[in-house]
Design a protein around this motif. Sequence first.
Motif, PDB file in Angstrom:
ATOM      1  N   PHE A 159       0.833  -1.193   0.000  1.00 31.07           N
ATOM      2  CA  PHE A 159       0.000   0.000   0.000  1.00 31.07           C
ATOM      3  C   PHE A 159       0.876   1.254   0.000  1.00 31.07           C
ATOM      4  O   PHE A 159       0.686   2.160  -0.805  1.00 31.07           O
ATOM      5  N   ALA A 160       1.849   1.308   0.928  1.00 33.99           N
ATOM      6  CA  ALA A 160       2.735   2.476   1.042  1.00 33.99           C
ATOM      7  C   ALA A 160       3.538   2.680  -0.243  1.00 33.99           C
ATOM      8  O   ALA A 160       3.711   3.817  -0.700  1.00 33.99           O
ATOM      9  N   ASP A 161       4.019   1.596  -0.834  1.00 34.90           N
ATOM     10  CA  ASP A 161       4.776   1.702  -2.091  1.00 34.90           C
ATOM     11  C   ASP A 161       3.899   2.256  -3.211  1.00 34.90           C
ATOM     12  O   ASP A 161       4.345   3.100  -3.995  1.00 34.90           O
ATOM     13  N   LEU A 162       2.658   1.786  -3.283  1.00 33.82           N
ATOM     14  CA  LEU A 162       1.737   2.281  -4.307  1.00 33.82           C
ATOM     15  C   LEU A 162       1.423   3.751  -4.082  1.00 33.82           C
ATOM     16  O   LEU A 162       1.432   4.548  -5.029  1.00 33.82           O
ATOM     17  N   TYR A 163       1.150   4.123  -2.859  1.00 27.38           N
ATOM     18  CA  TYR A 163       0.859   5.520  -2.512  1.00 27.38           C
ATOM     19  C   TYR A 163       2.014   6.419  -2.952  1.00 27.38           C
ATOM     20  O   TYR A 163       1.822   7.424  -3.627  1.00 27.38           O
ATOM     21  N   ARG A 164       3.234   6.014  -2.597  1.00 31.12           N
ATOM     22  CA  ARG A 164       4.434   6.783  -2.940  1.00 31.12           C
ATOM     23  C   ARG A 164       4.636   6.805  -4.451  1.00 31.12           C
ATOM     24  O   ARG A 164       4.991   7.833  -5.029  1.00 31.12           O
ATOM     25  N   LYS A 165       4.423   5.674  -5.118  1.00 31.49           N
ATOM     26  CA  LYS A 165       4.612   5.591  -6.570  1.00 31.49           C
ATOM     27  C   LYS A 165       3.678   6.563  -7.303  1.00 31.49           C
ATOM     28  O   LYS A 165       4.098   7.250  -8.236  1.00 31.49           O
ATOM     29  N   LEU A 166       2.431   6.626  -6.876  1.00 34.38           N
ATOM     30  CA  LEU A 166       1.495   7.556  -7.507  1.00 34.38           C
ATOM     31  C   LEU A 166       1.893   9.004  -7.257  1.00 34.38           C
ATOM     32  O   LEU A 166       1.860   9.831  -8.169  1.00 34.38           O
ATOM     33  N   LEU A 167       2.287   9.319  -6.033  1.00 32.42           N
ATOM     34  CA  LEU A 167       2.737  10.694  -5.745  1.00 32.42           C
ATOM     35  C   LEU A 167       3.968  11.056  -6.568  1.00 32.42           C
ATOM     36  O   LEU A 167       4.061  12.148  -7.128  1.00 32.42           O
ATOM     37  N   ASP A 168       4.921  10.121  -6.643  1.00 34.58           N
ATOM     38  CA  ASP A 168       6.155  10.386  -7.383  1.00 34.58           C
ATOM     39  C   ASP A 168       5.934  10.440  -8.891  1.00 34.58           C
ATOM     40  O   ASP A 168       6.715  11.066  -9.615  1.00 34.58           O
ATOM     41  N   ALA A 169       4.889   9.779  -9.385  1.00 32.57           N
ATOM     42  CA  ALA A 169       4.627   9.744 -10.838  1.00 32.57           C
ATOM     43  C   ALA A 169       3.983  11.043 -11.335  1.00 32.57           C
ATOM     44  O   ALA A 169       3.909  11.277 -12.542  1.00 32.57           O
ATOM     45  N   PHE A 170       3.498  11.873 -10.412  1.00 33.26           N
ATOM     46  CA  PHE A 170       2.872  13.133 -10.805  1.00 33.26           C
ATOM     47  C   PHE A 170       3.899  14.024 -11.507  1.00 33.26           C
ATOM     48  O   PHE A 170       4.990  14.269 -10.986  1.00 33.26           O
ATOM     49  N   VAL A 171       3.536  14.500 -12.693  1.00 28.83           N
ATOM     50  CA  VAL A 171       4.382  15.426 -13.450  1.00 28.83           C
ATOM     51  C   VAL A 171       3.603  16.718 -13.609  1.00 28.83           C
ATOM     52  O   VAL A 171       2.518  16.727 -14.192  1.00 28.83           O
ATOM     53  N   LYS A 172       4.150  17.789 -13.096  1.00 30.63           N
ATOM     54  CA  LYS A 172       3.500  19.088 -13.138  1.00 30.63           C
ATOM     55  C   LYS A 172       3.456  19.622 -14.581  1.00 30.63           C
ATOM     56  O   LYS A 172       4.426  19.451 -15.327  1.00 30.63           O
ATOM     57  N   ASP A 173       2.323  20.239 -14.928  1.00 33.92           N
ATOM     58  CA  ASP A 173       2.203  20.875 -16.255  1.00 33.92           C
ATOM     59  C   ASP A 173       3.167  22.031 -16.410  1.00 33.92           C
ATOM     60  O   ASP A 173       3.537  22.680 -15.503  1.00 33.92           O
TER      61      ASP A 173
END
Length: 173
Positions: A159-173
């Motif tokens: 769960f923690a790895d997935l949470y972190r992966k989604l946050l880290d995958a965010f690319v700002k416009d």
Amino acid sequence: MRRIRATLLILALTLAGSWGIATADPEPAPAAPAQPLALITLTTIPNGWQERVDLRPVLEVYADGHAVKKPDAAAADRSPQTPPQQLTGSVGNDVLQAALTEIKALGAVDLGTPSVSDQGTQIIDLMPQAPDQDVHLIVYAPEVTDGLSTEQQGARKRFADLYRKLLDAFVKD
């Protein structure tokens, strides 16, 4: 008697007048376009002893990969009167598809509930168009492992790895 007649006449005219007046209901205001719901929402709720009531998602990811990140949504030092900073961007399709698979898989495992429950909460919500496909993953006291089985600890790490992966995958416009 004259007063009674006058009162009855006024009453009759008032009633008759109200029956004869046509009124139209006002036109309803045009509805605002519906905002699509986020497909995946990440939320961090601070420790129970913090008096925050303005909880907002940290990340919202839409089906097309568009995303909104609020990095200070759960910050303890941010005033509840100040809205969180909002960044728009995206999450790559490969990460999004892998996340969907992992969320569904984690929906079938036991994430455990530690004996300490006031140490915050992390939530991953999957809300596709079909409400019967919703998955809500909740990890109470994410930093606490006391009283949890090895399997529960492993599921919480996923769960923690997935949470972190989604946050880290965010690319700002």
